[in-house]
Design an enzyme around this catalytic site. Structure first.
Site, PDB file in Angstrom:
ATOM      1  N   GLN A 104       0.829  -1.208   0.000  1.00 41.48           N
ATOM      2  CA  GLN A 104       0.000   0.000   0.000  1.00 41.48           C
ATOM      3  C   GLN A 104       0.864   1.259   0.000  1.00 41.48           C
ATOM      4  O   GLN A 104       2.049   1.217   0.282  1.00 41.48           O
ATOM      5  CB  GLN A 104      -0.953  -0.027   1.208  1.00 41.48           C
ATOM      6  CG  GLN A 104      -1.889  -1.241   1.142  1.00 41.48           C
ATOM      7  CD  GLN A 104      -2.954  -1.256   2.216  1.00 41.48           C
ATOM      8  OE1 GLN A 104      -3.421  -0.217   2.669  1.00 41.48           O
ATOM      9  NE2 GLN A 104      -3.365  -2.444   2.628  1.00 41.48           N
ATOM     10  N   LYS A 147       2.080   7.334   6.555  1.00 38.85           N
ATOM     11  CA  LYS A 147       0.977   6.482   6.082  1.00 38.85           C
ATOM     12  C   LYS A 147      -0.297   7.320   6.142  1.00 38.85           C
ATOM     13  O   LYS A 147      -0.660   7.818   7.211  1.00 38.85           O
ATOM     14  CB  LYS A 147       0.831   5.235   6.960  1.00 38.85           C
ATOM     15  CG  LYS A 147       1.924   4.208   6.696  1.00 38.85           C
ATOM     16  CD  LYS A 147       1.596   2.854   7.294  1.00 38.85           C
ATOM     17  CE  LYS A 147       2.710   1.863   7.000  1.00 38.85           C
ATOM     18  NZ  LYS A 147       2.455   0.534   7.570  1.00 38.85           N
ATOM     19  N   GLU A 185      -4.403  -0.512   5.552  1.00 36.73           N
ATOM     20  CA  GLU A 185      -3.445  -0.130   6.588  1.00 36.73           C
ATOM     21  C   GLU A 185      -3.926   1.194   7.180  1.00 36.73           C
ATOM     22  O   GLU A 185      -4.161   2.148   6.449  1.00 36.73           O
ATOM     23  CB  GLU A 185      -2.040   0.022   5.984  1.00 36.73           C
ATOM     24  CG  GLU A 185      -1.444  -1.300   5.566  1.00 36.73           C
ATOM     25  CD  GLU A 185       0.004  -1.186   5.106  1.00 36.73           C
ATOM     26  OE1 GLU A 185       0.595  -0.099   5.261  1.00 36.73           O
ATOM     27  OE2 GLU A 185       0.526  -2.168   4.588  1.00 36.73           O
ATOM     28  N   ALA A 242       6.154   8.048  11.176  1.00 38.36           N
ATOM     29  CA  ALA A 242       6.999   7.156  11.982  1.00 38.36           C
ATOM     30  C   ALA A 242       8.460   7.502  11.753  1.00 38.36           C
ATOM     31  O   ALA A 242       8.895   7.637  10.601  1.00 38.36           O
ATOM     32  CB  ALA A 242       6.743   5.699  11.592  1.00 38.36           C
ATOM     33  N   ALA A 243       9.215   7.648  12.838  1.00 40.09           N
ATOM     34  CA  ALA A 243      10.650   7.917  12.710  1.00 40.09           C
ATOM     35  C   ALA A 243      11.300   6.746  11.990  1.00 40.09           C
ATOM     36  O   ALA A 243      11.047   5.590  12.330  1.00 40.09           O
ATOM     37  CB  ALA A 243      11.270   8.094  14.097  1.00 40.09           C
ATOM     38  N   LEU A 251      14.191   4.146  10.976  1.00 40.81           N
ATOM     39  CA  LEU A 251      15.364   3.542  11.611  1.00 40.81           C
ATOM     40  C   LEU A 251      16.607   3.947  10.811  1.00 40.81           C
ATOM     41  O   LEU A 251      16.482   4.392   9.669  1.00 40.81           O
ATOM     42  CB  LEU A 251      15.208   2.014  11.626  1.00 40.81           C
ATOM     43  CG  LEU A 251      14.138   1.500  12.590  1.00 40.81           C
ATOM     44  CD1 LEU A 251      13.903   0.013  12.368  1.00 40.81           C
ATOM     45  CD2 LEU A 251      14.533   1.768  14.034  1.00 40.81           C
ATOM     46  N   ASP A 310      -1.468  -9.701  10.652  1.00 41.23           N
ATOM     47  CA  ASP A 310      -0.574  -9.562   9.490  1.00 41.23           C
ATOM     48  C   ASP A 310       0.908  -9.592   9.857  1.00 41.23           C
ATOM     49  O   ASP A 310       1.720  -8.924   9.225  1.00 41.23           O
ATOM     50  CB  ASP A 310      -0.936  -8.248   8.771  1.00 41.23           C
ATOM     51  CG  ASP A 310      -0.227  -8.086   7.431  1.00 41.23           C
ATOM     52  OD1 ASP A 310      -0.058  -9.093   6.725  1.00 41.23           O
ATOM     53  OD2 ASP A 310       0.153  -6.958   7.094  1.00 41.23           O
ATOM     54  N   GLU A 364      11.975  -8.184  12.281  1.00 35.14           N
ATOM     55  CA  GLU A 364      13.372  -7.871  11.965  1.00 35.14           C
ATOM     56  C   GLU A 364      14.207  -7.746  13.225  1.00 35.14           C
ATOM     57  O   GLU A 364      13.680  -7.506  14.320  1.00 35.14           O
ATOM     58  CB  GLU A 364      13.457  -6.552  11.167  1.00 35.14           C
ATOM     59  CG  GLU A 364      12.835  -6.653   9.785  1.00 35.14           C
ATOM     60  CD  GLU A 364      13.017  -5.389   8.949  1.00 35.14           C
ATOM     61  OE1 GLU A 364      13.945  -4.596   9.234  1.00 35.14           O
ATOM     62  OE2 GLU A 364      12.231  -5.199   8.009  1.00 35.14           O
ATOM     63  N   ASP A 377       5.581  -2.054  11.161  1.00 36.75           N
ATOM     64  CA  ASP A 377       4.443  -2.230  10.265  1.00 36.75           C
ATOM     65  C   ASP A 377       3.214  -2.742  11.008  1.00 36.75           C
ATOM     66  O   ASP A 377       2.894  -3.930  10.956  1.00 36.75           O
ATOM     67  CB  ASP A 377       4.843  -3.225   9.154  1.00 36.75           C
ATOM     68  CG  ASP A 377       4.251  -2.812   7.814  1.00 36.75           C
ATOM     69  OD1 ASP A 377       3.516  -1.813   7.789  1.00 36.75           O
ATOM     70  OD2 ASP A 377       4.512  -3.495   6.812  1.00 36.75           O
TER      71      ASP A 377
END
Length: 404
Positions: A110, A126, A147, A230-231, A233, A299, A304, A319
């Protein structure tokens, strides 16, 4: 404040092991100039405007922007500390810093944008796709669910209240589609998808495999659109991450079932498979399961870790946009790892018990945390009530395991 009282509680003050040099994601000499250069990866899109803002001369740690201090603070045990003096600044920056570049993020199903700030910080945007009171349609499969921007915001705060601290900081933001996306994008594919709707609103749909069409366009009122920021990484060229397929991944098929859905003794074989055969990896995965069940996220196909820390480190809960889609139903299959393995960290169990008591009621704490977000109210009331009900079901599942 119930939240302040929670963070004072002894269960939220259990010390982490001493952080040595090898436990830090980055070892930085605080007096050294930290040069911010384009690393050439797709995560880093620098506009010509930003080039002129590159800091010169010596940069002591104190003068680093908040996002860089956040990156430098990451260690083997946590993404950010419990009492992080940086957090209010970091969240404020995500909500208010001027946006100098907006381009589409490649990959994923998306539409998502990467936005860059004058201080070189970047955020994953998003856009809003559903209103607060809409539930995921009952006939939708989990893999075709929208989402939700508010799920990303709520997931960050819930993860922090559970004391996991494994989700990068997220803030809501009201974005001006015209000035902060259309007029400044260097992304030609994105630029081509803007139009004015019959109602006179500015709309766009981008390019992706799900919901990127005129029929599913994102429209402003007339050009204001909510979204989550979102910050990001650290760039993968600076800090490699490893992606792990979850052993309890769903089939992503309309009729096929995954092995764990058919084999009640599935956990026994997971326990013999690296990296779940030693250390705390399986318990970390069960922490993630609890988070996902509380927010109704089906989902979670991968997670990670930072490669530098090997197998002995926390899991990144990235996510989370498919959480908080339904409040009227609880998806018990999300709890399969807990139910099949009958294992949970003692510290997690004690915190969950605490969050089920009146003075520290989970829904009250999340409500308080979300009240400070620019897009408050972030969740509709029924979602908060569902959290307390689901917490009861997690505790009941642990109770059944203890009674065995």
């Amino acid at each position: 404040s119930k939240l302040a009282a929670l963070f004072e509680h002894p269960l939220y003050n259990i010390p982490i092991p001493e952080v040595t040099k090898k436990d830090k994601l980055f070892v930085v000499n605080p007096m050294e100039k930290f040069s911010l250069r384009s690393s050439g990866s797709d995560e880093w899109v620098s506009s010509s405007k930003a080039e002129t803002l590159l800091p010169t001369g010596k940069t002591a740690y104190d003068t680093y922007p908040a996002w860089l201090k956040f990156h430098v603070g990451i260690n083997r045990y946590e993404l950010y500390p419990r009492r992080d003096p940086l957090m209010p600044t970091l969240l404020r920056d995500l909500a208010t810093q001027r946006i100098v570049s907006s381009v589409q993020k490649s990959g994923g199903t998306q539409l998502k944008l990467i936005m860059t700030f004058p201080n070189y910080g970047q955020a994953l945007f998003k856009p809003m796709k559903q209103t607060r009171d809409q539930e995921t349609p009952i006939n939708f499969f989990y893999f075709s669910d929208f989402e939700r921007h508010n799920a990303e915001i709520a997931a960050f705060h819930l993860d922090r209240i559970l004391d996991f601290r494994r989700i990068p900081p997220v803030s809501g933001r009201l974005v001006n589609i015209t000035k902060e996306i259309r007029d400044i994008t260097t992304d030609k594919k994105l630029a081509k998808t803007f139009f004015i709707s019959p109602a006179g609103n500015v709309c766009f749909y981008g390019e992706c495999s799900y919901y990127c069409s005129t029929e599913h366009a994102l429209c402003g009122k007339p050009d204001r659109l909510e979204g989550s920021m979102a910050a990001l990484l650290p760039d993968k060229t600076l800090a490699k991450r490893r992606s792990w397929r979850s052993p309890w991944r769903r089939s992503y098929h309309k009729s096929k079932k995954a092995e764990w859905e058919l084999n009640p003794n599935y956990c026994a074989q997971v326990r013999e498979t690296p990296p779940y055969d030693r250390g705390h990896r399986l318990l970390d995965l069960i922490d993630m399961t609890v988070l996902d069940f509380l927010m109704g996220n089906m989902d979670r196909h991968h997670y990670e870790t930072f490669e530098k820390f090997g197998n002995d480190t926390f899991l990144l809960h990235l996510d989370n946009g498919r959480g908080f889609g339904t409040h009227s139903r609880d998806e018990l299959s999300i709890l399969a790892p807990l139910q099949q393995c009958c294992s949970i960290k003692k510290s997690t169990y004690l915190r969950l018990q605490l969050l089920a008591t009146q003075p520290y009621r989970l829904s009250d704490l999340l409500w308080e945390a979300l009240a400070a977000d620019p897009l408050a109210p972030v969740l509709a009331e029924p979602h908060l009530r569902a959290l307390d009900r689901r917490l009861g079901k997690v505790l009941a599942a642990v109770g059944r395991c203890l009674a065995r």
